[in-house]
Write a protein that holds these residues in place. Structure first.
Motif, PDB file in Angstrom:
ATOM      1  N   ALA A  68     -16.069   2.717 -16.682  1.00  0.00           N
ATOM      2  CA  ALA A  68     -15.259   3.927 -16.805  1.00  0.00           C
ATOM      3  C   ALA A  68     -15.990   5.121 -16.224  1.00  0.00           C
ATOM      4  O   ALA A  68     -17.159   5.366 -16.527  1.00  0.00           O
ATOM      5  N   LEU A  69     -15.279   5.863 -15.394  1.00  0.00           N
ATOM      6  CA  LEU A  69     -15.793   7.159 -14.961  1.00  0.00           C
ATOM      7  C   LEU A  69     -14.949   8.244 -15.596  1.00  0.00           C
ATOM      8  O   LEU A  69     -13.814   8.004 -16.021  1.00  0.00           O
ATOM      9  N   ILE A  70     -15.503   9.442 -15.673  1.00  0.00           N
ATOM     10  CA  ILE A  70     -14.738  10.580 -16.156  1.00  0.00           C
ATOM     11  C   ILE A  70     -14.819  11.709 -15.139  1.00  0.00           C
ATOM     12  O   ILE A  70     -15.853  11.941 -14.528  1.00  0.00           O
ATOM     13  N   GLY A  71     -13.691  12.375 -14.949  1.00  0.00           N
ATOM     14  CA  GLY A  71     -13.657  13.566 -14.120  1.00  0.00           C
ATOM     15  C   GLY A  71     -14.162  14.742 -14.937  1.00  0.00           C
ATOM     16  O   GLY A  71     -13.730  14.943 -16.076  1.00  0.00           O
ATOM     17  N   VAL A  72     -15.069  15.522 -14.373  1.00  0.00           N
ATOM     18  CA  VAL A  72     -15.635  16.656 -15.096  1.00  0.00           C
ATOM     19  C   VAL A  72     -15.652  17.875 -14.191  1.00  0.00           C
ATOM     20  O   VAL A  72     -16.029  17.798 -13.025  1.00  0.00           O
ATOM     21  N   THR A 111      -3.678  38.618 -21.451  1.00  0.00           N
ATOM     22  CA  THR A 111      -3.118  38.855 -22.772  1.00  0.00           C
ATOM     23  C   THR A 111      -3.984  38.122 -23.797  1.00  0.00           C
ATOM     24  O   THR A 111      -4.777  37.240 -23.439  1.00  0.00           O
ATOM     25  N   PRO A 112      -3.860  38.469 -25.076  1.00  0.00           N
ATOM     26  CA  PRO A 112      -4.644  37.737 -26.085  1.00  0.00           C
ATOM     27  C   PRO A 112      -4.420  36.227 -26.026  1.00  0.00           C
ATOM     28  O   PRO A 112      -5.368  35.442 -26.157  1.00  0.00           O
ATOM     29  N   MET A 113      -3.173  35.809 -25.815  1.00  0.00           N
ATOM     30  CA  MET A 113      -2.893  34.376 -25.736  1.00  0.00           C
ATOM     31  C   MET A 113      -3.532  33.764 -24.488  1.00  0.00           C
ATOM     32  O   MET A 113      -4.102  32.672 -24.546  1.00  0.00           O
ATOM     33  N   GLU A 114      -3.457  34.479 -23.371  1.00  0.00           N
ATOM     34  CA  GLU A 114      -4.082  33.988 -22.147  1.00  0.00           C
ATOM     35  C   GLU A 114      -5.599  33.929 -22.294  1.00  0.00           C
ATOM     36  O   GLU A 114      -6.244  32.984 -21.818  1.00  0.00           O
ATOM     37  N   ARG A 115      -6.174  34.939 -22.940  1.00  0.00           N
ATOM     38  CA  ARG A 115      -7.619  34.950 -23.141  1.00  0.00           C
ATOM     39  C   ARG A 115      -8.059  33.764 -23.989  1.00  0.00           C
ATOM     40  O   ARG A 115      -9.094  33.132 -23.708  1.00  0.00           O
ATOM     41  N   GLU A 116      -7.296  33.434 -25.010  1.00  0.00           N
ATOM     42  CA  GLU A 116      -7.626  32.272 -25.836  1.00  0.00           C
ATOM     43  C   GLU A 116      -7.582  30.990 -25.002  1.00  0.00           C
ATOM     44  O   GLU A 116      -8.455  30.131 -25.121  1.00  0.00           O
ATOM     45  N   PHE A 117      -6.551  30.889 -24.140  1.00  0.00           N
ATOM     46  CA  PHE A 117      -6.449  29.723 -23.275  1.00  0.00           C
ATOM     47  C   PHE A 117      -7.655  29.635 -22.338  1.00  0.00           C
ATOM     48  O   PHE A 117      -8.255  28.563 -22.168  1.00  0.00           O
ATOM     49  N   VAL A 118      -8.027  30.768 -21.733  1.00  0.00           N
ATOM     50  CA  VAL A 118      -9.148  30.789 -20.790  1.00  0.00           C
ATOM     51  C   VAL A 118     -10.442  30.405 -21.487  1.00  0.00           C
ATOM     52  O   VAL A 118     -11.242  29.621 -20.959  1.00  0.00           O
ATOM     53  N   ASP A 119     -10.663  30.940 -22.676  1.00  0.00           N
ATOM     54  CA  ASP A 119     -11.890  30.612 -23.407  1.00  0.00           C
ATOM     55  C   ASP A 119     -11.962  29.121 -23.716  1.00  0.00           C
ATOM     56  O   ASP A 119     -13.026  28.486 -23.576  1.00  0.00           O
ATOM     57  N   ASN A 120     -10.826  28.553 -24.135  1.00  0.00           N
ATOM     58  CA  ASN A 120     -10.793  27.122 -24.423  1.00  0.00           C
ATOM     59  C   ASN A 120     -10.996  26.300 -23.148  1.00  0.00           C
ATOM     60  O   ASN A 120     -11.707  25.290 -23.153  1.00  0.00           O
ATOM     61  N   TRP A 121     -10.360  26.753 -22.070  1.00  0.00           N
ATOM     62  CA  TRP A 121     -10.478  26.047 -20.804  1.00  0.00           C
ATOM     63  C   TRP A 121     -11.922  26.039 -20.315  1.00  0.00           C
ATOM     64  O   TRP A 121     -12.472  25.013 -19.940  1.00  0.00           O
ATOM     65  N   LEU A 122     -12.541  27.206 -20.310  1.00  0.00           N
ATOM     66  CA  LEU A 122     -13.896  27.324 -19.788  1.00  0.00           C
ATOM     67  C   LEU A 122     -14.929  26.649 -20.684  1.00  0.00           C
ATOM     68  O   LEU A 122     -16.031  26.327 -20.216  1.00  0.00           O
ATOM     69  N   SER A 123     -14.593  26.410 -21.942  1.00  0.00           N
ATOM     70  CA  SER A 123     -15.539  25.707 -22.817  1.00  0.00           C
ATOM     71  C   SER A 123     -15.759  24.267 -22.357  1.00  0.00           C
ATOM     72  O   SER A 123     -16.766  23.645 -22.705  1.00  0.00           O
ATOM     73  N   VAL A 140     -15.895  30.287 -11.728  1.00  0.00           N
ATOM     74  CA  VAL A 140     -15.036  29.428 -12.556  1.00  0.00           C
ATOM     75  C   VAL A 140     -13.874  30.210 -13.159  1.00  0.00           C
ATOM     76  O   VAL A 140     -12.839  29.631 -13.490  1.00  0.00           O
ATOM     77  N   LEU A 141     -14.010  31.523 -13.261  1.00  0.00           N
ATOM     78  CA  LEU A 141     -12.907  32.325 -13.780  1.00  0.00           C
ATOM     79  C   LEU A 141     -11.712  32.285 -12.840  1.00  0.00           C
ATOM     80  O   LEU A 141     -10.566  32.396 -13.277  1.00  0.00           O
ATOM     81  N   THR A 142     -11.958  32.098 -11.533  1.00  0.00           N
ATOM     82  CA  THR A 142     -10.836  31.993 -10.601  1.00  0.00           C
ATOM     83  C   THR A 142      -9.999  30.749 -10.899  1.00  0.00           C
ATOM     84  O   THR A 142      -8.768  30.788 -10.842  1.00  0.00           O
ATOM     85  N   GLY A 143     -10.677  29.644 -11.215  1.00  0.00           N
ATOM     86  CA  GLY A 143      -9.944  28.436 -11.572  1.00  0.00           C
ATOM     87  C   GLY A 143      -9.193  28.587 -12.883  1.00  0.00           C
ATOM     88  O   GLY A 143      -8.078  28.075 -13.040  1.00  0.00           O
ATOM     89  N   ALA A 144      -9.794  29.306 -13.832  1.00  0.00           N
ATOM     90  CA  ALA A 144      -9.127  29.520 -15.118  1.00  0.00           C
ATOM     91  C   ALA A 144      -7.864  30.358 -14.941  1.00  0.00           C
ATOM     92  O   ALA A 144      -6.814  30.063 -15.546  1.00  0.00           O
ATOM     93  N   VAL A 191     -15.645  23.534 -19.001  1.00  0.00           N
ATOM     94  CA  VAL A 191     -16.141  23.609 -17.629  1.00  0.00           C
ATOM     95  C   VAL A 191     -17.651  23.848 -17.693  1.00  0.00           C
ATOM     96  O   VAL A 191     -18.111  24.873 -18.204  1.00  0.00           O
ATOM     97  N   ILE A 192     -18.411  22.904 -17.200  1.00  0.00           N
ATOM     98  CA  ILE A 192     -19.870  23.041 -17.206  1.00  0.00           C
ATOM     99  C   ILE A 192     -20.262  23.956 -16.049  1.00  0.00           C
ATOM    100  O   ILE A 192     -20.037  23.611 -14.883  1.00  0.00           O
ATOM    101  N   HIS A 193     -20.818  25.117 -16.355  1.00  0.00           N
ATOM    102  CA  HIS A 193     -21.136  26.068 -15.294  1.00  0.00           C
ATOM    103  C   HIS A 193     -22.379  26.862 -15.651  1.00  0.00           C
ATOM    104  O   HIS A 193     -22.742  27.002 -16.821  1.00  0.00           O
TER     105      HIS A 193
END
Length: 405
Positions: free
Chosen positions: A275-279, A324-336, A294-298, A338-340
């Motif tokens: 098994a490989l995983i995409g990261v 927006t607050p909802m978008e910021r929450e999504f971005v924070d979760n997304w970037l968590s 990485v913020l551009t991808g988010a 993303v190894i950067h």
């Protein structure tokens, strides 16, 4: 394909590939075209997943030139494989036709494995995929992987246009049958009496059995891709290698890998799970620059998830964007997920992920606005792991096939 054709249980790894099946590596391990070798100090083999992203102020031609540069860098630095993903109706992603892109890349590489990560099988007739990947295998024998997914790789309306139906979900429901049919075409072994027994995918094994034929019956190995348990279980039951989309479904990674391993049955292709995983990972010379990239991808994902797909924004626009607050929450979760950071930080993150998941291979995708940042990231990661630096062909700028942007 319907149930009375008797093909549903016939999917397996199929024939191996002639170049890899006979090669024994220096460490005594037989290279079967699936298992890679960890180079340098990497804990597992490292590979590349490319979406051929297009940033604002850039063209698709430039994105495709960057794809050439990335695959050649990956080959030069000892990455095991390079895959391109099928997506549709997304302005910021130029990988709608994986087979076309891979054909272009076969002429620009010599060693690295090339494949689809993946082809969304319900979007296509199985015979067409067998023909396309048979052609790729003829172009680069022993170097082609056929990764298959069952999602559309797009929104519902586009899926309906691709599949010429007002019931686009129907294709995903029939994925096991489509997979069995594709495997039969690749191996040219429909049973006598089957409606397709006289139909042949060419290039393919029929050219070996025809009078005077010398074609090898080998063909690309099939991988199943997934972001949930369905493909994990199916890959295990069929004894196929499995690729999990950790980069956008991180919460499901370990459950899916466990399900794959628990379901695994040895096949003609594999005697043990692989098994490989995409990261998603991006390294830069300093932590702040990595965050900018990485913020551009988010921001791209925010726009995609809210029905506003577009070109990948610049770092300047992403930094200035009023989330927006909802978008910021999504971005924070997304970037968590993303190894950067600096090369050392990214290496530490990749090491921890490999240990935590037990993945046999890490396939790295670097999403950023410009090709320069992505190329720099792969180079820095290679340096961090002390990957080899092998001889390479001339750069893409001196190769024919794509006009200057």
């Amino acid at each position: 394909m319907n149930e009375n054709r008797g093909d549903e249980n016939r999917v397996d790894g199929g024939r191996g590939n002639e170049a890899d099946a006979n090669e024994v590596r220096g460490d005594g391990h037989r290279d079967d075209g699936i298992r890679g070798r960890a180079e340098g100090t990497a804990p597992v083999p490292l590979s590349v997943l490319d979406l051929v992203t297009v940033g604002q102020g850039r063209t698709a031609t430039q994105a495709l030139r960057t794809a050439v540069d990335i695959v050649r860098l990956a080959e030069r630095r000892g990455f095991h494989r390079y895959w391109v993903a099928e997506h549709h109706s997304m302005p910021g992603v130029a990988s709608s036709s994986p087979a076309v892109i891979l054909a272009h890349l076969t002429a620009r590489t010599e060693r690295i494995r090339l494949g689809s990560g993946g082809v969304m099988l319900p979007n296509h007739a199985p015979l067409v995929i067998a023909e396309q990947f048979g052609t790729l295998h003829a172009m680069a024998p022993g170097r082609i992987d056929l990764g298959l997914g069952r999602a559309p790789g797009t929104d519902g309306a586009t899926a309906a246009a691709l599949r010429r139906t007002d019931r686009p979900d129907e294709g995903a429901d029939h994925f096991p049958q489509q997979l069995a049919e594709l495997t039969r075409f690749l191996d040219d072994d429909f049973p006598d009496g089957h409606p397709y027994s006289r139909i042949h995918a060419v290039p393919g094994p029929v050219q070996a059995t025809a009078e005077g034929g010398v074609q090898s019956p080998a063909r690309p190995p099939i991988w199943l891709l997934g972001s949930s348990g369905f493909s994990a279980r199916l890959a295990g039951v069929l004894g196929l290698p499995f690729a999990f989309a950790h980069h956008f479904s991180a919460r499901n990674t370990i459950p899916a890998l466990d399900l794959y391993r628990d379901s695994f049955r040895p096949s003609g292709l594999l005697d043990a799970p692989y098994a490989l995983i995409g990261v998603s990972a991006l390294a830069a010379d300093d932590e702040r620059e990595a965050r900018r990239q990485v913020l551009t991808g988010a921001l791209s994902m925010v726009r995609l998830r809210t029905g506003r797909p577009g070109l990948v924004p610049t770092p300047k626009e992403a930094e200035a964007y009023a989330f927006t607050p909802m978008e910021r929450e999504f971005v924070d979760n997304w970037l968590s997920d993303v190894i950067h950071g600096t090369p050392d930080e990214v290496r530490t993150g990749l090491d921890a992920l490999a240990e935590r998941t037990g993945a046999d291979e890490l396939m790295i995708t670097a999403n950023a606005h410009g090709g320069e940042a992505r190329l720099r990231s792969y180079e820095l990661i290679a340096d961090a792991y002390k990957l080899p630096s092998l001889p390479s062909l001339p750069s893409s700028s001196s190769l024919p096939g794509l006009p200057t942007a």
